[in-house]
Motif scaffolding. Structure first.
Motif, short mmCIF file in Angstrom:
data_model
loop_
_atom_site.label_atom_id
_atom_site.label_comp_id
_atom_site.label_asym_id
_atom_site.label_seq_id
_atom_site.Cartn_x
_atom_site.Cartn_y
_atom_site.Cartn_z
N VAL A 1 0.85 -1.19 0.00
CA VAL A 1 0.00 0.00 0.00
C VAL A 1 0.89 1.24 0.00
N LEU A 2 0.58 2.16 -0.92
CA LEU A 2 1.29 3.43 -1.05
C LEU A 2 0.33 4.55 -0.68
N LYS B 1 5.49 10.38 1.35
CA LYS B 1 4.75 9.28 0.71
C LYS B 1 5.54 8.00 0.93
N LEU B 2 4.88 6.99 1.48
CA LEU B 2 5.54 5.72 1.76
C LEU B 2 4.76 4.56 1.16
N GLU B 3 5.50 3.52 0.78
CA GLU B 3 4.88 2.27 0.38
C GLU B 3 5.36 1.18 1.33
N ILE B 4 4.42 0.47 1.94
CA ILE B 4 4.77 -0.58 2.89
C ILE B 4 4.24 -1.93 2.41
N LYS B 5 4.92 -2.98 2.85
CA LYS B 5 4.43 -4.34 2.62
C LYS B 5 3.65 -4.75 3.86
N LEU B 6 2.38 -5.06 3.68
CA LEU B 6 1.48 -5.24 4.80
C LEU B 6 1.81 -6.48 5.65
N GLU B 7 1.88 -6.24 6.96
CA GLU B 7 2.03 -7.33 7.92
C GLU B 7 0.83 -7.43 8.85
N LEU C 1 -2.65 0.27 8.86
CA LEU C 1 -1.88 -0.72 8.13
C LEU C 1 -0.43 -0.66 8.58
N ARG C 2 0.08 -1.78 9.09
CA ARG C 2 1.46 -1.81 9.58
C ARG C 2 2.30 -2.73 8.71
N GLY C 3 3.51 -2.25 8.41
CA GLY C 3 4.42 -3.07 7.62
C GLY C 3 5.74 -2.37 7.44
N LYS C 4 6.63 -3.00 6.67
CA LYS C 4 7.96 -2.45 6.45
C LYS C 4 7.99 -1.60 5.17
N ASN C 5 8.71 -0.48 5.26
CA ASN C 5 8.89 0.39 4.10
C ASN C 5 9.67 -0.35 3.02
N VAL C 6 9.22 -0.20 1.75
CA VAL C 6 9.87 -0.91 0.65
C VAL C 6 10.51 0.04 -0.37
N THR C 7 10.38 1.35 -0.15
CA THR C 7 10.98 2.31 -1.09
C THR C 7 11.93 3.24 -0.33
N GLN C 8 13.06 3.53 -0.96
CA GLN C 8 14.05 4.38 -0.32
C GLN C 8 13.50 5.78 -0.09
N ASN C 9 13.78 6.34 1.10
CA ASN C 9 13.29 7.66 1.46
C ASN C 9 14.31 8.29 2.39
N LEU D 1 -3.22 0.35 -3.87
CA LEU D 1 -3.09 -1.04 -3.43
C LEU D 1 -2.45 -1.85 -4.55
N ARG D 2 -1.32 -2.48 -4.23
CA ARG D 2 -0.61 -3.30 -5.22
C ARG D 2 -0.58 -4.75 -4.76
N LYS D 3 -0.94 -5.63 -5.68
CA LYS D 3 -0.97 -7.06 -5.37
C LYS D 3 -0.11 -7.83 -6.37
N GLU D 4 0.45 -8.94 -5.90
CA GLU D 4 1.14 -9.85 -6.81
C GLU D 4 0.14 -10.63 -7.64
N VAL D 5 -1.03 -10.88 -7.04
CA VAL D 5 -2.09 -11.63 -7.75
C VAL D 5 -3.43 -10.98 -7.47
N TRP D 6 -4.10 -10.51 -8.53
CA TRP D 6 -5.48 -10.02 -8.43
C TRP D 6 -6.39 -11.17 -8.85
#
Length: 301
Positions: free
Chosen positions: A39-40, A64-70, A83-91, A112-117
């Motif tokens: 999620v960004l 602006k942050l994009e995190i991988k949801l945990e 929504l809690r998770g780790k940042n995946v883009t350099q900032n 919202l970005r998914k590997e599989v829709w």
């Protein structure tokens, strides 16, 4: 839900940029998201800066942050997703891998970005973005009766005394629990999805008591029953479609489709509804069978 942009492949990767326009849209977003998704969104973070005195001052900066949801938390009282998770883009303020919590509120855009829709996520998105009149119950009741008189819709005019206005704290499926407490209302809404879930779960419990070989629960037992084309009604909670493991999510999506393809019924229970909570205590998946399968007792769950 306002869809700003969508770019995805069915059963493949992609993203959707959207804006929740009412509280129910947050509930839709909650159901769309799964652990492992990305999620960004715009957010605020407290950072430390070097002060002129040599010390360090705390300052809140917008970024602006994009995190991988945990973890995904829906606060229906506060109308916010956390929504809690780790940042995946350099900032410059937040390193890759650092934890952050995003808060998604009404009228705040996010991606919202998914590997599989998968098909369930796409169907839910389409339902949420279909244009519809936004009426309160009183406004709609008035509008309905006026239109019925104007167009001489006799079934509505002749049955207007049977129309009920019911107050709930929200307008989504999980709020039906407040309505279903009244037997008279349950009778009137007997064809709704929520009522079908309540009836199906009751039927499952009755079958477990009267003819236990025609009912089963647990992933392994349900899988074996399906292999023998024995499932008449599949009961499954939406929580199972939020599994972090993509192959596991796909397995349940395929199961729902396959049961329907061979003439069975598949009911997806809301985890926020009382019947969904009850089903979750039985592993979140169960089935009413077309014929007895006593051999399931010999298979470990």
């Amino acid at each position: 839900m306002k869809i700003v942009r969508r770019d995805y492949i069915r059963n493949g990767p992609g993203y959707v940029r959207m804006i929740p326009e009412e509280s129910d849209d947050l509930w839709v977003a909650y159901n769309l998201m799964a652990v492992g998704d990305f999620v960004l969104a715009d957010t605020v973070r407290k950072v430390l800066r070097e002060a002129a005195s040599g010390g360090r001052d705390a300052e809140r900066v917008r970024l602006k942050l994009e995190i991988k949801l945990e973890s995904i938390d829906y606060d229906k009282e506060g109308s916010v997703l956390r929504l809690r998770g780790k940042n995946v883009t350099q900032n410059e303020h937040v390193k890759v891998g650092q934890y952050h919590t995003l808060e998604i509120e009404m009228h705040r855009m996010f991606t919202l970005r998914k590997e599989v829709w998968d098909s369930l996520a796409i169907d839910l998105l389409h339902q949420a973005s279909d244009p519809a009149a936004s009426f309160t119950k009183d406004q709609f009741h008035k509008h309905l009766l006026l239109e019925a008189e104007r167009r001489q819709l006799r079934p509505i005019i002749e049955n207007k005394s049977r129309l009920l206005l019911v107050h709930t704290t929200g307008g989504y499926k999980h709020n039906l629990k407040e309505v279903l407490d009244a037997p008279s209302v349950m009778n009137l809404i007997k064809d709704t999805k929520a009522a079908q879930e309540v009836r199906a779960f009751k039927q499952f419990n009755e079958m477990m008591s009267s003819d236990p070989n025609r009912a089963c629960y647990g992933p392994k037992h349900v899988e074996v029953a399906h292999e023998q084309m024995a499932i008449q009604t599949l009961l499954i909670t939406d929580e199972l479609f939020r599994n972090a493991d993509i192959p596991t999510r796909k397995k349940y999506v395929d199961l729902v489709s396959s049961v329907k393809d061979i003439g069975g019924t598949a009911l997806i229970f809301s985890s926020m509804h009382v019947s969904g909570e009850q089903l979750a205590t039985l592993t979140g998946i169960a089935a009413i069978l077309r014929f007895p399968l006593p051999e399931l007792d010999d298979i470990e769950m």
